[in-house]
Design a protein around this motif. Structure first.
Motif, PDB file in Angstrom:
ATOM      1  N   ALA A  97      48.449  43.253  32.389  1.00 20.01           N
ATOM      2  CA  ALA A  97      48.221  42.319  33.489  1.00 20.01           C
ATOM      3  C   ALA A  97      47.082  42.809  34.380  1.00 20.01           C
ATOM      4  CB  ALA A  97      49.505  42.150  34.305  1.00 20.01           C
ATOM      5  N   ARG A  98      47.037  44.114  34.620  1.00 17.47           N
ATOM      6  CA  ARG A  98      46.006  44.702  35.483  1.00 17.47           C
ATOM      7  C   ARG A  98      44.613  44.531  34.881  1.00 17.47           C
ATOM      8  NH1 ARG A  98      48.452  49.595  36.810  1.00 17.47           N
ATOM      9  NH2 ARG A  98      49.417  48.291  38.407  1.00 17.47           N
ATOM     10  N   LEU A  99      44.504  44.698  33.584  1.00 17.38           N
ATOM     11  CA  LEU A  99      43.200  44.549  32.928  1.00 17.38           C
ATOM     12  C   LEU A  99      42.661  43.134  33.124  1.00 17.38           C
ATOM     13  CD1 LEU A  99      41.023  45.774  31.085  1.00 17.38           C
ATOM     14  CD2 LEU A  99      42.387  45.017  29.127  1.00 17.38           C
ATOM     15  N   ASP A 100      43.513  42.134  32.895  1.00 17.03           N
ATOM     16  CA  ASP A 100      43.078  40.754  33.087  1.00 17.03           C
ATOM     17  C   ASP A 100      42.752  40.477  34.554  1.00 17.03           C
ATOM     18  OD1 ASP A 100      42.765  38.033  31.867  1.00 17.03           O
ATOM     19  OD2 ASP A 100      44.299  37.548  33.358  1.00 17.03           O
ATOM     20  N   HIS A 101      43.578  41.024  35.435  1.00 17.33           N
ATOM     21  CA  HIS A 101      43.369  40.850  36.874  1.00 17.33           C
ATOM     22  C   HIS A 101      42.037  41.442  37.314  1.00 17.33           C
ATOM     23  CE1 HIS A 101      45.289  41.433  41.130  1.00 17.33           C
ATOM     24  NE2 HIS A 101      44.593  40.328  41.069  1.00 17.33           N
ATOM     25  N   LEU A 102      41.750  42.651  36.861  1.00 20.84           N
ATOM     26  CA  LEU A 102      40.492  43.314  37.221  1.00 20.84           C
ATOM     27  C   LEU A 102      39.288  42.529  36.724  1.00 20.84           C
ATOM     28  CD1 LEU A 102      41.343  47.078  36.602  1.00 20.84           C
ATOM     29  CD2 LEU A 102      40.445  46.129  38.732  1.00 20.84           C
ATOM     30  N   HIS A 103      39.308  42.154  35.449  1.00 25.93           N
ATOM     31  CA  HIS A 103      38.153  41.489  34.850  1.00 25.93           C
ATOM     32  C   HIS A 103      37.959  40.083  35.402  1.00 25.93           C
ATOM     33  CE1 HIS A 103      37.919  44.149  30.969  1.00 25.93           C
ATOM     34  NE2 HIS A 103      37.695  44.812  32.075  1.00 25.93           N
ATOM     35  N   THR A 104      39.073  39.385  35.655  1.00 23.79           N
ATOM     36  CA  THR A 104      38.990  37.975  36.023  1.00 23.79           C
ATOM     37  C   THR A 104      38.779  37.750  37.509  1.00 23.79           C
ATOM     38  OG1 THR A 104      40.469  37.463  34.171  1.00 23.79           O
ATOM     39  CG2 THR A 104      40.193  35.751  35.850  1.00 23.79           C
ATOM     40  N   ARG A 105      39.392  38.594  38.348  1.00 23.58           N
ATOM     41  CA  ARG A 105      39.364  38.329  39.790  1.00 23.58           C
ATOM     42  C   ARG A 105      38.848  39.484  40.639  1.00 23.58           C
ATOM     43  NH1 ARG A 105      44.047  35.417  42.692  1.00 23.58           N
ATOM     44  NH2 ARG A 105      42.258  34.561  43.795  1.00 23.58           N
ATOM     45  N   ILE A 106      39.400  40.680  40.455  1.00 25.84           N
ATOM     46  CA  ILE A 106      39.088  41.766  41.393  1.00 25.84           C
ATOM     47  C   ILE A 106      37.632  42.203  41.299  1.00 25.84           C
ATOM     48  CG2 ILE A 106      39.578  44.163  42.002  1.00 25.84           C
ATOM     49  CD1 ILE A 106      42.494  43.669  41.305  1.00 25.84           C
TER      50      ILE A 106
END
Length: 212
Positions: A72-81
């Motif tokens: 979840a963190r990987l997608d969160h980092l790449h997509t939003r953060i």
């Protein structure tokens, strides 16, 4: 990717009050004209929110928990953060990797070296500029949770589990005193709010990343 925004994370055991204060900080920053992204972990993207539901409601072992939150963190980092930071936005995130070390590492007793490897693979050097750790006795947090909502799978854990999680946060704080600020979340609301605003001053005067 050059990261120009500020990355601030809010940590603590369930019931510590961090969610209340992250909303207040967002209001303060927006009133000052600062662009803000308010997000959370696990979650923050459509995919990560689906993984969050699995994480909070399906029984699983510690390794599965760790793999889910880092996916979840990987997608969160790449997509939003990362895009938000690159655009100069201040990112306020309810939990990040310190939570994984505290909950899966200290709470579950999972291998910290494996978590550190996953952290390196997923984050590629991206770390918060500031982490506010809302520290509160587990018994107090339990009372708050009971009054606030129906508990999820993690919130139903025994007090001894949250004592271990709290010790995990303390260990992370001791290892990164320049980044993590302990907030006494058992104090009066006004006192906690003042401590939060004082901690934010730590990074208000820092040069932008990459500046000379």
């Amino acid at each position: 990717m050059t990261l120009r925004g500020r990355f601030i994370t809010f940590e603590g055991i369930d019931g510590a009050g961090k969610s209340t204060h992250i909303e207040a900080v967002a209001e303060v920053l927006r009133a000052q004209g600062t662009p803000v992204l308010l997000t959370r972990e696990p979650g923050g993207t459509p995919l990560a929110e689906k993984l969050r539901e699995l994480f909070l409601h399906e029984p699983m072992d510690a390794l599965t928990e760790a793999l889910l939150v880092f996916a979840a963190r990987l997608d969160h980092l790449h997509t939003r953060i990362a895009p938000a930071l690159a655009a100069g936005t201040t990112v306020l995130c309810d939990r990040f990797t310190d939570a994984t070390f505290a909950y899966q590492g200290a709470g579950r007793g999972f291998d910290l070296a494996v978590l550190a490897t996953l952290e390196q693979w997923v984050q590629q050097g991206i770390q918060p500029d500031l982490t506010l750790w809302f520290d509160v006795p587990p018994a107090v947090a339990a009372q708050r949770r009971t009054a606030a909502r129906e508990p999820d799978r993690m919130e139903r854990e025994a007090e001894a589990f949250f004592e271990r999680v709290r010790s995990g946060y303390a260990a992370r704080c001791a290892a990164a005193p320049g980044r993590i600020v302990r907030i006494d979340a058992d104090a009066e609301l006004s006192v906690v709010r003042a401590a939060v605003l004082e901690a934010l001053d730590r990074i208000s005067g820092r040069a932008e990343p990459g500046d000379a």
